[in-house]
Design a protein around this motif. Sequence first.
Motif: not given
Length: 304
Positions: A129-138, A140-144
Amino acid sequence: MMNLQQFRVLLAIRDEGSLNRAAEVLEHGVPTVTHHLRTLESHLRVKLVDRARNGTRLTPLGESFAEEIEPVLARIDRAEQLVTAQRDAGVVSLRVGSFSSIGSRLLPAAIAELQQRTSVRVEVVEAEPSEVVRMLHSGEVHAGLIYDIPELPEFAGPELRLRTLLDEPYRVMVAGNGELAGHEILDFATMGDVDWVLSRNESEASVRVLRRISRGLGYELRELMRSDDLYMIHGLVAEGLGCALTTEVAVDTDFDVVLRPAKQDLGQRRVSFVTRPGPNPAAVGWLGEILSAVATRLEAASAG
């Protein structure tokens, strides 16, 4: 010069056997259909259609030409549908970050349903989860998909938008034929010598719950293994080698395991669909709606 409309006219004449019916199907007037046919014949310098009192049929050269252009038109139609779907979805490839456990129970069904609605490609990136949130902020992903503990939320704030999918109480997973399965309620005060299968991530919600309870009772957790593989976790517990903290929806009924509540408050695990605030591609909203429906069905199945 030839064009697609001329091809469509020729195929309609072949399929309908009449200029009048071809015009009706194409929603054109007969003069328009005749014009397209004559222009095509003039370009190819061959007669494509024979007309008679009992109907209209393609000549052998017309049939040969129609067979060649039919798959081309079909591919063009598919390409047009693809572009239209991607335009409406607002994105060509939708990237979704997800943890492996409950994500594997939710995402496959949701993606399959989404792709019945749109041709958008979905890429899943596995991460905690913490990495998903980081990728969302950057970006790198549209959602998680993420999870946390509602009473001790790890992810909150105006920079995130969370849609709760599942909110379940934590339970202790034990071997179905083991001694602990004989207890209606487990008391952690008497479980200091129990081995546990823990997540690889120390900040994962279930690990934080177990650490809080064991330290409050004055002992350290005994770790059997660190794993986020559901099959491995279930297998170890089913063999009586250790216990794990989980929720009802996450249980795989193919394994001989049972869940037991505890005397201590284990809290809840909240699984959420997370996006950035503000405008998002339409496909993101569609996926969130579908995930909510999938989660509801999953809860109903586990309760039944």
